[in-house]
Design an enzyme around this catalytic site. Structure first.
Site, PDB file in Angstrom:
ATOM      1  N   ASP A  36       0.873  -1.182   0.000  1.00  0.00           N
ATOM      2  CA  ASP A  36       0.000   0.000   0.000  1.00  0.00           C
ATOM      3  C   ASP A  36       0.905   1.226   0.000  1.00  0.00           C
ATOM      4  O   ASP A  36       0.876   2.045   0.912  1.00  0.00           O
ATOM      5  CB  ASP A  36      -0.936  -0.001   1.218  1.00  0.00           C
ATOM      6  CG  ASP A  36      -2.025   1.067   1.114  1.00  0.00           C
ATOM      7  OD1 ASP A  36      -2.291   1.551  -0.003  1.00  0.00           O
ATOM      8  OD2 ASP A  36      -2.608   1.426   2.155  1.00  0.00           O
TER       9      ASP A  36
HETATM   10  N1  ATP Z   1       4.198   4.057  14.042  1.00  0.00           N
HETATM   11  C1  ATP Z   1       3.847   5.178  13.407  1.00  0.00           C
HETATM   12  N2  ATP Z   1       4.710   6.211  13.334  1.00  0.00           N
HETATM   13  C2  ATP Z   1       4.361   7.351  12.704  1.00  0.00           C
HETATM   14  N3  ATP Z   1       3.172   7.563  12.139  1.00  0.00           N
HETATM   15  C3  ATP Z   1       2.261   6.590  12.175  1.00  0.00           C
HETATM   16  C4  ATP Z   1       2.550   5.348  12.813  1.00  0.00           C
HETATM   17  N4  ATP Z   1       1.450   4.569  12.690  1.00  0.00           N
HETATM   18  C5  ATP Z   1       0.538   5.296  12.022  1.00  0.00           C
HETATM   19  N5  ATP Z   1       1.002   6.511  11.723  1.00  0.00           N
HETATM   20  C6  ATP Z   1       0.288   7.593  11.051  1.00  0.00           C
HETATM   21  O1  ATP Z   1      -1.082   7.284  11.026  1.00  0.00           O
HETATM   22  C7  ATP Z   1      -1.559   7.128   9.673  1.00  0.00           C
HETATM   23  C8  ATP Z   1      -2.560   5.977   9.633  1.00  0.00           C
HETATM   24  O2  ATP Z   1      -1.927   4.769  10.043  1.00  0.00           O
HETATM   25  P1  ATP Z   1      -1.970   3.501   9.101  1.00  0.00           P
HETATM   26  O3  ATP Z   1      -1.541   3.925   7.751  1.00  0.00           O
HETATM   27  O4  ATP Z   1      -1.257   2.393   9.753  1.00  0.00           O
HETATM   28  O5  ATP Z   1      -3.509   3.167   9.139  1.00  0.00           O
HETATM   29  P2  ATP Z   1      -4.557   2.943   7.973  1.00  0.00           P
HETATM   30  O6  ATP Z   1      -5.463   1.912   8.437  1.00  0.00           O
HETATM   31  O7  ATP Z   1      -3.914   2.834   6.656  1.00  0.00           O
HETATM   32  O8  ATP Z   1      -5.306   4.291   8.027  1.00  0.00           O
HETATM   33  P3  ATP Z   1      -5.558   5.230   6.788  1.00  0.00           P
HETATM   34  O9  ATP Z   1      -6.558   4.515   5.950  1.00  0.00           O
HETATM   35  O10 ATP Z   1      -6.041   6.492   7.416  1.00  0.00           O
HETATM   36  O11 ATP Z   1      -4.228   5.363   6.088  1.00  0.00           O
HETATM   37  C9  ATP Z   1      -0.294   6.902   8.846  1.00  0.00           C
HETATM   38  O12 ATP Z   1      -0.454   7.344   7.516  1.00  0.00           O
HETATM   39  C10 ATP Z   1       0.730   7.741   9.604  1.00  0.00           C
HETATM   40  O13 ATP Z   1       0.624   9.087   9.240  1.00  0.00           O
HETATM   41 MG    MG Z   2      -2.141   3.978   5.815  1.00  0.00          MG
END
Ligand code: ATP
Ligand code: MG
Length: 242
Positions: A168
């Protein structure tokens, strides 16, 4: 969870929270998705690719909570056009390093993606907001049918060229240090696995074009991207979420 702040609403069915001190992120969602993410993070931890580390894991029924260390920096989609342009070489370098990892036990190849798409489409669960604008009015069944004749060719290309894909690889999942404009790490690796590199590049290029159109694509990613394969994966991806 009073000391955790929601970080916007995930489109993936998960909710993400940041700890009060900013050092940790918690993701709450379907146990199958988060188990996949946890296992991929564990595998990545043994390799030289920066990203999250697993700090805690709890499962309850069909939901789970994955706590990870924060990756520094800002999501790359928050950079200015000039900032992204400067960071682009570092992004390419990080992607090449990920794609070059050896011995990945996870597959997320075309057959798996097609099975996912078939399920999502059959359930009528495709999110029209994820579709390219010109496809938003077309029934997803029809969009999937248009891709099927290419499957034989794409499978053969995948078998020849597969690498470790992020799965992704959108700009929000790439963190960048805003001072040095270099990549600090990847997040959201639940779909990481061996696949055609064009699957990653399709999402990277599409999301980069929204910020800074026309960034270089050749000579940076370890292959010369094939526009037809880019288009194929760009059209398949939105059918696999839902
Ligand atoms: N460990 C981390 N360190 C820094 N930023 C993080 C971390 N985990 C999540 N994030 C932030 O939170 C956002 C959403 O997390 P993630 O991408 O894992 O979830 P998602 O289910 O894909 O949500 P979305 O659909 O909103 O992208 C990331 O794009 C990032 O900006
Ligand atoms: Mg994400």
């Amino acid at each position: 969870m009073s000391d955790w702040t929601p970080v916007g609403h995930g489109e993936s069915g998960a909710q993400v929270f940041r700890s009060a001190d900013g050092a940790r992120y918690a993701k709450w969602g379907p146990v199958a998705d988060l188990t996949a993410e946890r296992d991929r993070l564990a595998w990545l931890a043994g390799h030289d690719v920066p990203g999250q580390r697993v700090l805690d894991w709890q499962a309850a029924g069909d939901r789970a909570r994955l706590v990870t260390s924060a990756v520094g920096g800002v999501p790359a989609d928050r950079l200015s056009p000039a900032g992204l342009e400067t960071a682009w070489e570092s992004v390419a370098e990080a992607v090449r390093r990920l794609h070059g990892l050896p011995g990945c036990p996870f597959s997320r190849g075309l057959d798996r993606m097609l099975a996912l798409a078939e399920d999502v489409v059959a359930r009528g669960a495709v999110n029209p907001d994820f579709l390219p604008e010109e496809q938003a009015g077309t029934p997803p069944r029809e969009l999937l049918a248009r891709l099927r004749p290419e499957m034989g060719l794409r499978r053969a290309q995948e078998a020849r060229d597969e690498v470790v894909c992020h799965g992704d690889l959108t700009l929000p999942n790439i963190l960048v240090d805003p001072a040095t404009l270099t990549v600090t790490g990847f997040v959201d690796v639940g779909r990481l696995g061996r696949a055609d590199p064009h699957a990653d590049l399709a999402l990277l290029f599409a999301t980069a074009d929204e910020i800074r159109p026309g960034l270089p694509r050749t000579g940076l990613f370890g292959l010369d991207p094939d526009p037809d394969r880019i288009r194929f994966y760009l059209h398949l991806d939105p059918l696999t979420w839902g």
